[in-house]
Each structure stands twice: as structure tokens, then as C-alpha cells.
Design an enzyme around this catalytic site. Structure first.
Site, PDB file in Angstrom:
ATOM      1  N   LYS A 162     -14.699  21.374  29.263  1.00 57.78           N
ATOM      2  CA  LYS A 162     -13.995  20.075  29.244  1.00 57.78           C
ATOM      3  C   LYS A 162     -14.382  19.242  30.458  1.00 57.78           C
ATOM      4  CE  LYS A 162     -10.890  20.980  32.741  1.00 57.78           C
ATOM      5  NZ  LYS A 162     -10.987  20.400  34.085  1.00 57.78           N
ATOM      6  N   ASP A 211      -5.022  24.980  32.307  1.00 60.21           N
ATOM      7  CA  ASP A 211      -6.051  24.334  31.484  1.00 60.21           C
ATOM      8  C   ASP A 211      -6.244  25.003  30.122  1.00 60.21           C
ATOM      9  OD1 ASP A 211      -6.815  22.252  33.124  1.00 60.21           O
ATOM     10  OD2 ASP A 211      -8.422  23.383  34.105  1.00 60.21           O
TER      11      ASP A 211
HETATM   12  O1  C5P Z   1      -2.910  27.194  36.419  1.00 64.03           O
HETATM   13  P1  C5P Z   1      -4.069  27.693  37.223  1.00 64.03           P
HETATM   14  O2  C5P Z   1      -3.994  29.167  37.475  1.00 64.03           O
HETATM   15  O3  C5P Z   1      -5.384  27.279  36.661  1.00 64.03           O
HETATM   16  O4  C5P Z   1      -3.969  26.966  38.623  1.00 64.03           O
HETATM   17  C1  C5P Z   1      -4.657  27.406  39.776  1.00 64.03           C
HETATM   18  C2  C5P Z   1      -3.994  26.839  41.019  1.00 64.03           C
HETATM   19  O5  C5P Z   1      -4.176  25.417  41.080  1.00 64.03           O
HETATM   20  C3  C5P Z   1      -2.483  27.034  41.066  1.00 64.03           C
HETATM   21  O6  C5P Z   1      -2.149  28.245  41.683  1.00 64.03           O
HETATM   22  C4  C5P Z   1      -1.999  25.844  41.883  1.00 64.03           C
HETATM   23  O7  C5P Z   1      -2.111  26.125  43.255  1.00 64.03           O
HETATM   24  C5  C5P Z   1      -3.013  24.759  41.554  1.00 64.03           C
HETATM   25  N1  C5P Z   1      -2.528  23.816  40.517  1.00 64.03           N
HETATM   26  C6  C5P Z   1      -1.564  22.875  40.851  1.00 64.03           C
HETATM   27  N2  C5P Z   1      -1.142  22.002  39.885  1.00 64.03           N
HETATM   28  C7  C5P Z   1      -1.648  22.038  38.640  1.00 64.03           C
HETATM   29  C8  C5P Z   1      -2.629  22.990  38.286  1.00 64.03           C
HETATM   30  C9  C5P Z   1      -3.050  23.865  39.256  1.00 64.03           C
HETATM   31  O8  C5P Z   1      -1.097  22.810  41.996  1.00 64.03           O
HETATM   32  N3  C5P Z   1      -1.216  21.155  37.739  1.00 64.03           N
END
Ligand code: C5P
Length: 285
Positions: free
Chosen positions: A11, A137
């Protein structure tokens, strides 16, 4: 059926506004996702040993329980008390830790594939609950759409019904970014502006690409460049090629430009490939 071969797409984020920080540490976003025709291949084969095994040709991809396909299988296996295991073979083409959500897409594709192989008949709603548990995501890839608005962590998806397809030049500098670090470096005072996601989606539906190019936005750009100042040079280089707007995808370092057609994207690819690897001409998928 014991085996399935599926494509797992990448994406881009054409618009990404960081709205605020939440009590759970995540950030609320308003983002526009576009699915592109850069794919990993994912082969799933059921096994009777009961083990979950991951094989991947890329040295930076974990093959243990950190991999989102492993986590997807573990969640389903536990919830449905399944005795069978599964072998995953991942052929990686999507650059890793680049802002293109390759790992998240693999996780979503594993959920979709396992629901069929294990005959779980999961509804979209059930699949989305598992997808959210895997990462912010992942839910976008559970939806069968080229375009969507993401809110919440980026995990609340509203598909955009839109037949338009765009060509892009996509360049991924060989630098690893850590999403968590990038979000931690966001200055929320700088992300409060009025150009909201609705203006962007309206222009996506009817404007020409020079207008859309001018509206590309990614609030993670300032922290990305703060963490890796060299990335500004790469972005300037991309802009000099005269794409219609250049922006980072997600938390970077992948950056893309909008181009008028395939020829322009391939022309720019030819120029960049003289100096860099990981350069692609990609299209909305
Ligand atoms: O959800 P995911 O594991 O991909 O996110 C990785 C890190 O990115 C999270 O631990 C967080 O610190 C940050 N994040 C965030 N806000 C989001 C998505 C991700 O702060 N909307």
C-alpha cells in the site's frame, strides 16, 4: 484443499494526518490508503504435524512467532482448537520495514487464506477483529478495495468507491525506519491544520493529478527527516524528476511520486536505477 497460493499487495498512503495521541499510546490518524501492484507471494500448505512454520527468502524477515503470518495462524489455531498446522512460504518483493506494509499485508493474506483452508467461513467482521489484533495496517488488506480512508489507528476502514488508477514512481532508500520511533518524534502542534481528509478524497474523485499531487500530505515526514536527515536529499532528487507531487508512504523511508502515465513512471525509474536499487514503477491495484 490442502494448499493455496495468494498474492499479497503493498500500500501507499497518499494522505496521512496525525490527529492526536491516545491514552493507549497509539495515534489517531486520518489516512488515505491505495493498494498497489507490488506483491509478495504467499503459499500456505496445511500439515498434520500441528506446527506453524514460516520460510522466507529475505534475510530481514523473521520466521518465528514475530512474523504476522505466524501470529495469524496462532490466533486462529487457538480460537478454533485446530490440530492441523500450516507451512507458509513467502517470496518477498515488497521492501521490508519501508512504510509499504508488506508484513501487514502478509498477515491479512494469511487470515484470508486460512479461513478458506481451514473452512472457518469467517465473516468480514470476524476477519477484521483478528486483523486489528495483528496491527494497525492489517485491516485495510482484509477489504477488497483499491482505495480506502483509515481512521482510528488506521484500522477503521471505509472503502472509497473509485475506478481511477494512477501510475507512480516508487523509490525505497536502503535505510530501516522504526514506526514506533517515527511516531514518538511527531510534534502534535505541527499537525493541526484544516485540510482534512474529505477535501483530499473529493479531489481524488475528480481532479487531475497535478492538483492531487499538490494535496499529498504525510505528517510523519518531519519526524522521518529529523531521524534520518539524508532522506531530504533523496526527496529533493525525486522532486527534480518532476513527478506530480512526492511524498513518503507511512513511516518511510519509501517515497513515491504521481506520474501522468506508465511511460513517465518508467522513464523516472530508468534515471533512478542508474544510482539506486529498490526503484519501481507501480500502479493502483
Ligand atoms: O500497529 P503497529 O504494530 O503496526 O504499530 C507499530 C507502532 O507504531 C506502535 O507500537 C505505535 O508506537 C506506533 N503507531 C502509533 N499510531 C498508529 C499506528 C502505529 O503510534 N496509528
Amino acid at each position: 484443499m490442502r494448499s493455496l497460493s495468494l498474492r499479497s499487495p503493498a500500500k501507499l498512503n497518499l494522505f496521512l494526518q496525525v490527529v492526536n495521541k491516545r491514552p493507549d499510546g497509539y495515534h489517531n490518524l486520518e489516512t488515505v490508503f491505495e493498494r498497489i501492484d507490488l506483491f509478495d507471494d504467499l503459499k500456505l500448505t496445511l500439515n498434520s504435524s500441528g506446527d506453524i512454520r514460516v520460510f522466507c527468502d529475505h534475510p530481514d524477515v523473521p520466521t518465528d512467532s514475530r512474523n504476522l503470518v505466524f501470529k495469524a495462524a496462532q490466533l486462529l489455531k487457538d480460537d478454533f482448537a485446530l490440530a492441523e498446522g500450516v507451512d507458509f512460504v513467502i517470496k518477498k518483493r515488497i521492501p521490508v520495514a519501508a512504510g509499504l506494509a508488506g508484513g501487514s499485508s502478509n498477515g491479512a493474506t494469511a487470515l484470508l487464506g486460512l479461513s478458506r483452508l481451514w473452512k472457518l467461513d469467517l465473516t468480514r467482521r470476524e476477519l477484521l477483529a483478528y486483523a486489528r489484533a495483528l496491527g494497525s495496517d492489517v485491516p485495510f488488506f482484509v477489504h477488497d478495495c483499491s482505495w480506502a480512508v483509515g481512521t482510528g489507528r488506521g484500522d477503521r476502514i471505509k472503502p472509497i468507491r473509485l475506478n481511477r488508477k494512477f501510475w507512480h514512481i516508487l523509490f525505497v532508500p536502503s535505510i530501516k525506519m522504526y514506526t514506533k520511533e517515527v511516531f514518538e518524534a511527531v510534534n502534535l502542534e505541527l499537525t493541526k491544520t484544516n485540510d482534512d481528509v474529505n477535501i483530499f478524497t473529493r479531489s481524488l474523485k475528480k481532479s487531475d493529478i497535478s492538483v492531487i499531487g499538490g494535496l499529498l500530505r504525510n505528517d510523519l515526514e518531519i519526524p522521518i527527516i529529523k531521524l534520518v536527515p539524508d532522506l531530504r536529499k533523496f526527496k529533493d532528487y525525486m522532486m527534480a524528476l518532476k513527478a506530480q507531487g512526492v511524498s513518503f508512504s507511512g513511516s518511510g523511508p519509501a517515497m513515491f511520486g504521481l506520474t501522468e502515465n506508465r511511460e513517465r513512471a518508467e522513464e523516472m525509474m530508468g534515471v533512478l536505477q542508474k544510482q539506486f536499487s529498490q526503484v519501481f514503477a507501480v500502479r493502483t491495484f
